[in-house]
Enzyme design. Structure first.
Site, PDB file in Angstrom:
ATOM      1  N   LYS A 179       2.904 -29.038  -9.989  1.00  0.00           N
ATOM      2  CA  LYS A 179       3.903 -28.082  -9.503  1.00  0.00           C
ATOM      3  C   LYS A 179       5.285 -28.642  -9.811  1.00  0.00           C
ATOM      4  CE  LYS A 179       6.467 -27.293  -6.114  1.00  0.00           C
ATOM      5  NZ  LYS A 179       7.680 -26.769  -6.762  1.00  0.00           N
ATOM      6  N   GLY A 232      10.157 -36.975  -5.048  1.00  0.00           N
ATOM      7  CA  GLY A 232      11.152 -36.075  -4.465  1.00  0.00           C
ATOM      8  C   GLY A 232      11.870 -36.765  -3.321  1.00  0.00           C
ATOM      9  N   SER A 233      12.354 -35.974  -2.402  1.00  0.00           N
ATOM     10  CA  SER A 233      13.152 -36.531  -1.307  1.00  0.00           C
ATOM     11  C   SER A 233      12.265 -37.223  -0.267  1.00  0.00           C
ATOM     12  CB  SER A 233      13.922 -35.396  -0.622  1.00  0.00           C
ATOM     13  OG  SER A 233      13.002 -34.475  -0.072  1.00  0.00           O
ATOM     14  N   THR A 234      12.872 -38.122   0.474  1.00  0.00           N
ATOM     15  CA  THR A 234      12.148 -38.805   1.548  1.00  0.00           C
ATOM     16  C   THR A 234      11.722 -37.793   2.613  1.00  0.00           C
ATOM     17  OG1 THR A 234      13.211 -40.896   1.090  1.00  0.00           O
ATOM     18  CG2 THR A 234      12.397 -40.592   3.332  1.00  0.00           C
ATOM     19  N   ARG A 235      12.571 -36.803   2.857  1.00  0.00           N
ATOM     20  CA  ARG A 235      12.233 -35.784   3.869  1.00  0.00           C
ATOM     21  C   ARG A 235      10.913 -35.083   3.523  1.00  0.00           C
ATOM     22  NH1 ARG A 235      12.658 -30.418   4.316  1.00  0.00           N
ATOM     23  NH2 ARG A 235      13.608 -30.198   2.273  1.00  0.00           N
ATOM     24  N   CYS A 290      17.427 -41.164  -8.833  1.00  0.00           N
ATOM     25  CA  CYS A 290      17.008 -41.800  -7.570  1.00  0.00           C
ATOM     26  C   CYS A 290      17.475 -43.242  -7.511  1.00  0.00           C
ATOM     27  CB  CYS A 290      15.495 -41.740  -7.452  1.00  0.00           C
ATOM     28  SG  CYS A 290      14.670 -42.380  -8.922  1.00  0.00           S
ATOM     29  N   GLU A 389      21.790 -40.413   0.764  1.00  0.00           N
ATOM     30  CA  GLU A 389      21.676 -40.195  -0.677  1.00  0.00           C
ATOM     31  C   GLU A 389      22.414 -38.900  -1.024  1.00  0.00           C
ATOM     32  OE1 GLU A 389      17.845 -38.982  -2.269  1.00  0.00           O
ATOM     33  OE2 GLU A 389      18.115 -40.360  -3.941  1.00  0.00           O
TER      34      GLU A 389
HETATM   35  P1  NAD Z   1      12.639 -32.278  -2.953  1.00  0.00           P
HETATM   36  O1  NAD Z   1      11.911 -33.208  -2.059  1.00  0.00           O
HETATM   37  O2  NAD Z   1      13.458 -31.213  -2.359  1.00  0.00           O
HETATM   38  O3  NAD Z   1      11.601 -31.533  -3.917  1.00  0.00           O
HETATM   39  C1  NAD Z   1      10.698 -32.250  -4.722  1.00  0.00           C
HETATM   40  C2  NAD Z   1       9.512 -31.369  -5.037  1.00  0.00           C
HETATM   41  O4  NAD Z   1       8.835 -31.090  -3.811  1.00  0.00           O
HETATM   42  C3  NAD Z   1       9.884 -30.014  -5.632  1.00  0.00           C
HETATM   43  O5  NAD Z   1       8.923 -29.634  -6.582  1.00  0.00           O
HETATM   44  C4  NAD Z   1       9.821 -29.092  -4.421  1.00  0.00           C
HETATM   45  O6  NAD Z   1       9.545 -27.742  -4.731  1.00  0.00           O
HETATM   46  C5  NAD Z   1       8.661 -29.705  -3.658  1.00  0.00           C
HETATM   47  N1  NAD Z   1       8.659 -29.379  -2.228  1.00  0.00           N
HETATM   48  C6  NAD Z   1       9.711 -29.057  -1.428  1.00  0.00           C
HETATM   49  N2  NAD Z   1       9.279 -28.775  -0.183  1.00  0.00           N
HETATM   50  C7  NAD Z   1       7.934 -28.935  -0.189  1.00  0.00           C
HETATM   51  C8  NAD Z   1       6.922 -28.776   0.792  1.00  0.00           C
HETATM   52  N3  NAD Z   1       7.208 -28.401   2.021  1.00  0.00           N
HETATM   53  N4  NAD Z   1       5.640 -29.028   0.435  1.00  0.00           N
HETATM   54  C9  NAD Z   1       5.331 -29.423  -0.818  1.00  0.00           C
HETATM   55  N5  NAD Z   1       6.247 -29.564  -1.800  1.00  0.00           N
HETATM   56  C10 NAD Z   1       7.529 -29.327  -1.489  1.00  0.00           C
HETATM   57  O7  NAD Z   1      13.488 -33.193  -3.931  1.00  0.00           O
HETATM   58  P2  NAD Z   1      14.441 -32.739  -5.121  1.00  0.00           P
HETATM   59  O8  NAD Z   1      15.725 -32.255  -4.556  1.00  0.00           O
HETATM   60  O9  NAD Z   1      13.701 -31.877  -6.061  1.00  0.00           O
HETATM   61  O10 NAD Z   1      14.661 -34.131  -5.872  1.00  0.00           O
HETATM   62  C11 NAD Z   1      15.595 -35.064  -5.480  1.00  0.00           C
HETATM   63  C12 NAD Z   1      14.952 -36.203  -4.738  1.00  0.00           C
HETATM   64  O11 NAD Z   1      13.950 -36.812  -5.560  1.00  0.00           O
HETATM   65  C13 NAD Z   1      15.935 -37.295  -4.417  1.00  0.00           C
HETATM   66  O12 NAD Z   1      15.749 -37.728  -3.094  1.00  0.00           O
HETATM   67  C14 NAD Z   1      15.559 -38.390  -5.391  1.00  0.00           C
HETATM   68  O13 NAD Z   1      15.928 -39.689  -4.983  1.00  0.00           O
HETATM   69  C15 NAD Z   1      14.097 -38.222  -5.500  1.00  0.00           C
HETATM   70  N6  NAD Z   1      13.572 -38.864  -6.704  1.00  0.00           N
HETATM   71  C16 NAD Z   1      12.885 -40.034  -6.575  1.00  0.00           C
HETATM   72  C17 NAD Z   1      12.404 -40.694  -7.701  1.00  0.00           C
HETATM   73  C18 NAD Z   1      11.639 -41.993  -7.586  1.00  0.00           C
HETATM   74  O14 NAD Z   1      10.967 -42.358  -8.549  1.00  0.00           O
HETATM   75  N7  NAD Z   1      11.706 -42.703  -6.472  1.00  0.00           N
HETATM   76  C19 NAD Z   1      12.631 -40.156  -8.957  1.00  0.00           C
HETATM   77  C20 NAD Z   1      13.339 -38.952  -9.058  1.00  0.00           C
HETATM   78  C21 NAD Z   1      13.814 -38.314  -7.920  1.00  0.00           C
END
Ligand code: NAD
Length: 489
Positions: A179, A232-235, A290, A389
């Site tokens: 996804k 993705g995000s920590t949240r 990130c 962040e």
């Molecule tokens: P995000 O957490 O908002 O979304 C990431 C993915 O999760 C997206 O595909 C989104 O649609 C999906 N998602 C959102 N809510 C969801 C839910 N309730 N259930 C399942 N999936 C869900 O993050 P973002 O804004 O897309 O990306 C930015 C974040 O990613 C930053 O915090 C960044 O630091 C992190 N990141 C980390 C790394 C790493 O390797 N550590 C690399 C790249 C980005």
């Protein structure tokens, strides 16, 4: 392929399909606000169909049953397909998420292809184990693919983030349902087509575009998904672990946020290089990385000189049209993220940091989403811009006088993704590197990177590591087989 023909339909069981309920969403370009295409807005039913296809492909062994050397050949063809379509993929990525075309081509396409090739090359060179047991028995320790792997990725490096997970997962023999982010779904869909053309059988690699709660959650909660690889995000990462626990205790691996500290001591061996790395790394990819070194700690005695040099470099990063091959700072991924970044800039000003450069929206006449590279000095550790962040081109500069204290401040973060230390003193370099709580520590540089080294974080920067042979551990189960030996001799 012309831009107007970008296909936003899902790819399930080897076919391009609309969402089952016919829903779509608009894919807008942050370059100029234009609508690129409509994209299938997948939900539970589409995820069910994709998981069922992936499960069927796994159970009939059309992919996992191939010899590793045969999977290797296909993975290498898959990598070659990316390179053969490099210009097309780079243009798609730039239009979809705003990064400069120069880097989309030279970094994103090349790294993703290299990753696919590397795991393909690796898979027929990994041996299983025989345990040193007593002679009346033989214990075989073997890796087996897990089954169906769900992959959820963000928008900042859409192809690379996907490749870091699908490459080891597919090479190990799993089936995958990916996804992509709703903010950048296009290249993932194209990758799945190229995988089919390379010979990955239908059903083995499926892509379900859509929103997180609608398409991501059903994947993370699915009882037929054995493992979830999330970036993705920590949240949201925390929710992924909860969903894994609420459903079938699927393995959950999360690569999450960062607020990486970059510590420059007065005895830094090359100040110009340190300034270039500090500025270049926070502004690369519009600060949407990130591992961006967003907290810069400079020893007080060199701070004025350092800032003077940083301010001389900053104008080079003023954003411009990402389709221009000379541009090095492009557009922020969308309006929402641009507004988030500008809100953080406002909070920095209100909480008393000194805005030395940038801080404004740029190129608004284009209809796109651009923010100036921004430098704050006089930041203190309690300020919001120093704790949270931002995921945008905003550098927070702090000064220090004491090594122990700067390490304490550097570690005073919920994140622990990366860190850096600049010094010519080898004892200080090793001592500080050991004391920093981060998955990767750089010494006297920031940009070295290679598929051979693990990538991931301590603390709330996630669980598990992408890249390197360690990534195979995430997508395989260990099985022990005990064989009794009643030796006649
Ligand atoms: P995000 O957490 O908002 O979304 C990431 C993915 O999760 C997206 O595909 C989104 O649609 C999906 N998602 C959102 N809510 C969801 C839910 N309730 N259930 C399942 N999936 C869900 O993050 P973002 O804004 O897309 O990306 C930015 C974040 O990613 C930053 O915090 C960044 O630091 C992190 N990141 C980390 C790394 C790493 O390797 N550590 C690399 C790249 C980005």
């Amino acid at each position: 392929m012309s831009i107007s023909s970008y296909d936003g339909r899902a790819l399930i069981n080897g076919k391009r399909v609309e969402a089952l309920d016919g829903q779509t969403f608009d894919c807008l370009s942050p370059v100029d606000g234009r609508r690129l295409t409509t994209v299938a807005r997948c939900g539970q039913a589409d995820v069910d169909a994709a998981v069922a296809a992936a499960r069927a492909a796994f159970e009939d062994k059309r992919w996992c049953g191939l010899a590793p050397a045969a999977r290797k050949r296909v993975m290498i063809k898959f990598a070659d397909q990316l390179l053969a379509h490099a210009e097309e993929l780079a243009l798609m990525e730039t239009l979809d998420m705003g990064k400069p075309i120069k880097y989309a081509r030279a970094v994103d396409v090349n790294s993703a292809a290299n990753c696919l090739r590397w795991y393909g090359e690796a898979v027929d060179k990994i041996y299983d184990e025989i345990a040193p047991t007593a002679s009346c028995a033989l214990a075989l320790i073997q890796r087996e693919p897990m089954g169906v792997v769900g992959v959820i990725v963000p928008w900042n490096y859409p192809m690379i983030m996907a490749a870091w997970k699908i490459a080891p997962a597919l090479a190990a023999g799993n089936s995958v349902v990916l996804k992509p982010s709703e903010k950048s779904p296009l290249t993932a869909l194209r990758l799945a087509e190229l995988a089919l053309e390379a010979g990955i059988p239908p059903g083995v690699f499926n892509v379900v575009p859509g929103y997180g709660p609608e398409a991501g959650s059903p994947l993370a909660l699915h009882m037929e998904v054995d493992c979830i690889g999330f970036t993705g995000s920590t949240r949201v990462g925390k929710q992924i672990h909860v969903m894994a626990g609420q459903s079938n205790l699927k393995r959950a691996w999360t690569e999450l946020g960062g607020k990486s500290p970059n510590i420059v001591f007065a005895d830094c061996p090359d100040l110009d290089k340190a300034v270039e790395a500090a500025v270049g790394s926070i502004f690369f990819n519009q600060g949407e990385s990130c591992n961006a070194p967003s907290r810069l700690f400079v020893e007080a005695s060199i701070q004025d000189k350092f800032l003077e040099k940083a301010l001389a470099l900053a104008p080079k990063y003023l954003p411009a049209n990402p389709l221009n091959p000379d541009t090095i700072m492009g557009a922020i991924v969308d309006k929402t993220q641009m507004e988030t970044v500008l809100r953080y800039v406002d909070s920095g000003k209100k909480e008393g940091a000194s805005l030395l450069f940038g801080g404004e929206q740029a190129l608004s006449e284009t209809g796109g989403c651009y923010v100036q590279p921004t430098i704050f000095a006089g930041v203190n550790p309690g300020m919001t811009i120093c704790r949270e962040e931002i995921f945008g081109p905003v550098l927070s500069v702090l000064s220090f006088t004491d090594a122990a204290e700067v390490v304490r401040q550097a570690n005073a973060s919920v994140y622990g993704l990366q860190a850096a230390v600049w010094t010519r003193d080898i004892n200080k370099a090793h001592g500080v590197a050991r004391a920093l709580k981060a998955g990767t520590v750089h010494v006297n540089q920031y940009d070295e990177d290679d598929i051979t080294v693990p990538f991931g974080g301590f603390k709330q920067s996630g669980v598990g590591r992408d890249k390197s042979l360690h990534a195979f551990d995430k997508y395989t189960e260990l099985k022990t087989t005990w064989i009794r030996i009643d030796s006649p001799v």
